[in-house]
Design a protein around this motif. Structure first.
Motif, PDB file in Angstrom:
ATOM      1  N   THR A 120       0.687   7.768   0.553  1.00 57.57           N
ATOM      2  CA  THR A 120       1.596   8.347   1.535  1.00 57.57           C
ATOM      3  C   THR A 120       2.867   7.540   1.699  1.00 57.57           C
ATOM      4  O   THR A 120       3.642   7.801   2.603  1.00 57.57           O
ATOM      5  CB  THR A 120       0.904   8.433   2.911  1.00 57.57           C
ATOM      6  N   ARG A 180      -2.323  14.898   3.414  1.00 53.69           N
ATOM      7  CA  ARG A 180      -2.897  13.605   3.030  1.00 53.69           C
ATOM      8  C   ARG A 180      -3.914  13.731   1.905  1.00 53.69           C
ATOM      9  O   ARG A 180      -3.996  12.880   1.034  1.00 53.69           O
ATOM     10  CB  ARG A 180      -3.582  12.947   4.231  1.00 53.69           C
ATOM     11  N   PHE A 231       4.390   5.643   5.984  1.00 53.32           N
ATOM     12  CA  PHE A 231       4.563   7.096   5.999  1.00 53.32           C
ATOM     13  C   PHE A 231       6.013   7.494   5.759  1.00 53.32           C
ATOM     14  O   PHE A 231       6.935   6.697   5.935  1.00 53.32           O
ATOM     15  CB  PHE A 231       4.104   7.670   7.338  1.00 53.32           C
ATOM     16  N   GLU A 287       1.996  12.203   7.296  1.00 48.73           N
ATOM     17  CA  GLU A 287       0.909  11.964   8.235  1.00 48.73           C
ATOM     18  C   GLU A 287       0.085  13.222   8.514  1.00 48.73           C
ATOM     19  O   GLU A 287      -0.952  13.136   9.153  1.00 48.73           O
ATOM     20  CB  GLU A 287       1.464  11.433   9.560  1.00 48.73           C
TER      21      GLU A 287
END
Length: 116
Positions: free
Chosen positions: A61, A55, A30, A50
Protein backbone atom coordinates in the motif's frame (compact mmCIF):
# COMPACT_ATOMS: atom_id res chain seq x y z
CA UNK A 1 -10.33 52.17 -33.36
CA UNK A 2 -10.58 51.31 -29.67
CA UNK A 3 -8.30 48.70 -28.14
CA UNK A 4 -9.70 47.29 -24.95
CA UNK A 5 -7.46 46.41 -22.07
CA UNK A 6 -7.17 42.75 -21.17
CA UNK A 7 -9.74 41.48 -18.73
CA UNK A 8 -8.64 41.16 -15.12
CA UNK A 9 -9.07 37.68 -13.73
CA UNK A 10 -10.87 37.58 -10.42
CA UNK A 11 -10.46 34.80 -7.84
CA UNK A 12 -14.16 33.98 -8.14
CA UNK A 13 -13.75 33.49 -11.87
CA UNK A 14 -10.78 31.15 -11.35
CA UNK A 15 -12.87 29.06 -8.95
CA UNK A 16 -15.63 28.96 -11.55
CA UNK A 17 -13.27 27.88 -14.30
CA UNK A 18 -11.36 25.34 -12.19
CA UNK A 19 -13.86 24.11 -9.63
CA UNK A 20 -12.27 20.70 -9.00
CA UNK A 21 -8.89 20.45 -7.26
CA UNK A 22 -6.83 17.31 -6.62
CA UNK A 23 -5.48 16.95 -3.08
CA UNK A 24 -2.97 14.21 -2.29
CA UNK A 25 -1.78 12.92 1.05
CA UNK A 26 1.16 10.57 0.76
CA UNK A 27 2.55 8.92 3.85
CA UNK A 28 5.07 6.14 4.37
CA UNK A 29 2.26 3.60 4.77
CA UNK A 30 -0.65 4.81 2.60
CA UNK A 31 -1.59 6.84 -0.48
CA UNK A 32 -4.70 9.03 -0.30
CA UNK A 33 -6.13 11.22 -3.07
CA UNK A 34 -9.34 13.20 -3.25
CA UNK A 35 -10.92 15.70 -5.61
CA UNK A 36 -12.62 18.65 -3.92
CA UNK A 37 -15.31 20.87 -5.45
CA UNK A 38 -14.09 24.31 -4.35
CA UNK A 39 -17.30 26.37 -4.64
CA UNK A 40 -19.25 24.02 -2.37
CA UNK A 41 -16.31 22.67 -0.35
CA UNK A 42 -17.38 19.05 -0.71
CA UNK A 43 -15.41 15.99 -1.74
CA UNK A 44 -16.43 14.99 -5.26
CA UNK A 45 -14.52 11.72 -5.29
CA UNK A 46 -11.78 9.99 -3.32
CA UNK A 47 -9.57 6.91 -3.40
CA UNK A 48 -7.23 5.55 -0.78
CA UNK A 49 -5.00 2.56 -0.29
CA UNK A 50 -6.58 2.25 3.18
CA UNK A 51 -9.89 1.04 1.72
CA UNK A 52 -10.57 -2.57 2.67
CA UNK A 53 -11.70 -3.47 -0.84
CA UNK A 54 -8.45 -2.27 -2.39
CA UNK A 55 -6.04 -3.67 0.20
CA UNK A 56 -6.65 -7.27 -0.87
CA UNK A 57 -5.86 -6.51 -4.52
CA UNK A 58 -2.67 -4.53 -3.82
CA UNK A 59 0.52 -6.22 -2.77
CA UNK A 60 1.88 -3.15 -1.01
CA UNK A 61 0.00 0.00 0.00
CA UNK A 62 3.01 2.29 -0.06
CA UNK A 63 4.98 1.91 -3.30
CA UNK A 64 4.75 3.52 -6.74
CA UNK A 65 2.46 0.80 -8.06
CA UNK A 66 -0.04 1.53 -5.28
CA UNK A 67 0.02 5.25 -6.16
CA UNK A 68 -0.57 4.42 -9.83
CA UNK A 69 -3.46 2.11 -8.95
CA UNK A 70 -5.04 4.77 -6.71
CA UNK A 71 -4.76 7.30 -9.56
CA UNK A 72 -6.40 4.88 -11.99
CA UNK A 73 -9.27 4.13 -9.58
CA UNK A 74 -9.77 7.83 -8.83
CA UNK A 75 -9.84 8.58 -12.56
CA UNK A 76 -12.50 5.93 -13.15
CA UNK A 77 -14.61 7.28 -10.28
CA UNK A 78 -14.34 10.81 -11.66
CA UNK A 79 -15.43 9.67 -15.12
CA UNK A 80 -18.47 7.96 -13.60
CA UNK A 81 -19.46 11.32 -12.08
CA UNK A 82 -18.85 13.16 -15.40
CA UNK A 83 -15.91 15.15 -14.02
CA UNK A 84 -13.54 15.44 -16.96
CA UNK A 85 -10.97 17.99 -15.76
CA UNK A 86 -9.12 18.54 -12.49
CA UNK A 87 -6.71 21.24 -11.34
CA UNK A 88 -3.40 19.99 -9.98
CA UNK A 89 -1.82 23.35 -9.19
CA UNK A 90 -2.16 22.78 -5.46
CA UNK A 91 1.06 20.81 -4.92
CA UNK A 92 2.66 21.71 -1.61
CA UNK A 93 6.27 22.81 -1.36
CA UNK A 94 7.41 19.38 -0.20
CA UNK A 95 5.59 17.62 -3.08
CA UNK A 96 7.58 17.63 -6.29
CA UNK A 97 6.52 16.06 -9.58
CA UNK A 98 8.43 12.84 -9.03
CA UNK A 99 7.98 9.48 -7.40
CA UNK A 100 4.52 8.67 -6.06
CA UNK A 101 3.11 12.06 -7.09
CA UNK A 102 4.19 11.50 -10.69
CA UNK A 103 2.81 7.96 -10.72
CA UNK A 104 -0.58 9.13 -9.39
CA UNK A 105 -0.88 12.08 -11.78
CA UNK A 106 0.24 10.06 -14.82
CA UNK A 107 -2.30 7.34 -14.10
CA UNK A 108 -5.02 10.01 -13.82
CA UNK A 109 -4.02 11.20 -17.30
CA UNK A 110 -4.12 7.65 -18.65
CA UNK A 111 -7.62 7.21 -17.21
CA UNK A 112 -8.81 10.11 -19.38
CA UNK A 113 -8.87 13.01 -16.93
CA UNK A 114 -7.73 16.35 -18.31
CA UNK A 115 -5.32 18.12 -15.96
CA UNK A 116 -5.63 21.89 -15.90
Amino acid sequence: MVIRSPMRVDKKMIQFLKPYVLKMHLTERFVNAQVIHLPSGTVASAASSEEKILRGNMGSTQDFAAAAKIGKILGERLLLKNILSVSVSSLRNDQKYQGKVKALIDSLKEAGILLV
